[in-house]
Design an enzyme around this catalytic site. Structure first.
Site, mmCIF file in Angstrom:
data_model
loop_
_atom_site.group_PDB
_atom_site.id
_atom_site.type_symbol
_atom_site.label_atom_id
_atom_site.label_comp_id
_atom_site.label_asym_id
_atom_site.label_seq_id
_atom_site.Cartn_x
_atom_site.Cartn_y
_atom_site.Cartn_z
ATOM 1 N N TYR A 100 -4.932 3.935 1.204
ATOM 2 C CA TYR A 100 -6.007 3.091 0.656
ATOM 3 C C TYR A 100 -4.992 2.099 -0.220
ATOM 4 O O TYR A 100 -3.852 2.471 -0.757
ATOM 5 C CB TYR A 100 -6.573 3.832 -0.497
ATOM 6 C CG TYR A 100 -7.539 2.897 -1.845
ATOM 7 C CD1 TYR A 100 -8.785 2.787 -1.558
ATOM 8 C CD2 TYR A 100 -6.619 2.252 -2.618
ATOM 9 C CE1 TYR A 100 -9.533 1.970 -2.201
ATOM 10 C CE2 TYR A 100 -7.306 1.307 -3.512
ATOM 11 C CZ TYR A 100 -8.859 1.226 -3.227
ATOM 12 O OH TYR A 100 -9.552 0.423 -4.208
ATOM 13 N N GLU A 183 -9.680 -5.330 -0.454
ATOM 14 C CA GLU A 183 -9.210 -3.921 -0.470
ATOM 15 C C GLU A 183 -9.166 -3.499 1.070
ATOM 16 O O GLU A 183 -9.899 -3.976 1.921
ATOM 17 C CB GLU A 183 -10.564 -2.996 -1.121
ATOM 18 C CG GLU A 183 -10.355 -1.724 -0.945
ATOM 19 C CD GLU A 183 -11.682 -1.206 -1.534
ATOM 20 O OE1 GLU A 183 -11.557 -0.595 -2.758
ATOM 21 O OE2 GLU A 183 -12.607 -0.758 -0.883
#
Ligand code: GDP
Ligand code: MN
Length: 361
Positions: A100, A183
């Site tokens: 992530y 993101e």
């Protein structure tokens, strides 16, 4: 404004971040005719502006024999209440590890906040709560053109070095595209290299025109209309519509509604010097919200003239009851105009708000 995955990944690609091969389709037929570009396995991804599509059935693994049927089913679905109109079809990735990576604005420090974890693919909020140590963070002043190498190393830990390049590319996207959030979840390693398997980008609403975006899709039709007229307009949960002039008076009206146990459906600040036409547009806009049962107009006449306001309210010609409190310039004329047309004009804002709360009970 939130971009869709296919819009975000196009931008990521322009900055050199590797994204899986793929294309957008709106019908099963389109997929059938281009399926050859994707290989023997591929992924169908609903293009909706909600997170957690995987868990809600918005991400489907398919192959050339099942693809058309699955696309048809996905296009008939709703993901968390949002109908699927477009699908991103991408090649299937042999994922070895999911990471992530995100960069966001930290409003308290006015810096970029970079987050990284080698436990990607999952809900990051949950991970941060359950294993706070698993998510590494660093803050960076936005004047920096690149993330310093020592910071990249600290963030990545034992993760592969190829991810360092992606982190700097994502930082450039973040800065140059006026993002509030950039993101990648998951950022994945595969036998053929690193890929952004998902892409998320939220652009600062104040920078939309600089970014060449003419329509803010995140706004409701009424919010867009309000923006066009230059009104400050916000939608809430209750049933009383609120129109004021000036942020202070408008907020005070909202506070008073709470105080008398009412709930505002929205509020609109017409600003200074509103004339008849502007007031008419404001009243119509607030009344167009189907949850509005009664409207409180609380205006102070300074440059704004109460007679103009009264005419504006009447010419709006809406079906809901309008309770008015006007004070200041040409107040008497305003009162006369309203009285003659059957509108209720109150002596004080307390009275006006009380009457509105009673009217919806
Ligand atoms: P989200 O649920 O809306 O965040 O959608 P994602 O695009 O992140 O997909 C959800 C999950 O599906 C990912 O975390 C992966 O585990 C899985 N996934 C998506 N694309 C692929 C792929 O090409 N190969 C594999 N093996 N898994 C994938
Ligand atoms: Mn994701």
């Amino acid at each position: 404004m939130k971009l869709l995955e296919h819009e975000a990944r196009k931008i990521f690609g322009e900055y050199g971040i590797p994204v899986p091969k793929g294309f957008v389709i709106c019908s099963p037929g389109e997929l059938e005719s281009r399926m050859g570009e994707l290989g023997t396995r591929f992924v169908l991804k609903a293009q909706v502006e909600v997170g957690g599509r995987g868990k809600s059935g918005g991400i489907l693994m398919a192959d050339p024999s099942s693809g058309k049927q699955m696309a048809e089913e996905l296009l008939q679905k709703e993901i968390k209440g949002v109908p699927v109109r477009e699908i991103l079809a991408v090649e299937y990735l042999e994922i070895q590890q999911e990471y992530y990576m995100s960069i966001a604005i930290d409003r308290s420090t006015k810096q970029a906040l970079i987050l990284f974890t080698d436990q990607g693919g999952v809900d990051i909020e949950t991970l941060a709560k359950e294993q706070p140590g698993a998510v590494r963070k660093a803050s960076l002043p936005l004047l920096m053109r690149d993330i310093p190498p020592f910071m990249v190393r600290d963030l990545l830990g034992k993760a592969p070095k190829e991810l360092a390049k992606v982190m700097n590319q994502l930082y450039r996207v973040f800065c140059e595209r006026d993002a509030l959030l950039a993101e990648i979840n998951p950022l994945v390693t595969t036998p053929t290299g690193v890929f952004a398997a998902d892409a998320k980008l939220i652009i600062d609403d104040n920078a939309l025109s600089r970014q060449g975006i003419t329509l803010n899709r995140d706004l409701t039709e009424r919010e867009r209309e309000a923006e066009k007229h230059g009104f400050s307009y916000v939608e809430l949960e209750g049933d009383i519509g609120v129109i004021g002039n000036g942020a202070g008076l408008t907020m005070a009206t909202l506070d008073l509604i709470e105080y008398y146990d009412g709930k505002a459906a929205n509020f609109l600040d017409v600003g200074g010097g509103a004339d008849q036409e502007r007031v008419m547009h404001a009243v119509r806009l607030v009344a167009a919200d189907p949850t509005v049962q009664v409207i409180v107009v609380n205006l102070l006449g300074g440059i704004t003239r109460c007679d103009e306001v009264a005419r504006g309210i009447i010419s709006a010609g809406i079906s809901q009851q309008v309770i008015v409190r006007l004070a200041g310039t040409n107040e008497a004329e305003g009162r006369q105009i309203l009285d003659g047309s059957g509108y209720r004009m109150m002596e004080s804002m307390e009275q006006a708000v009380k009457a509105a709360v009673e009217a919806v009970k």
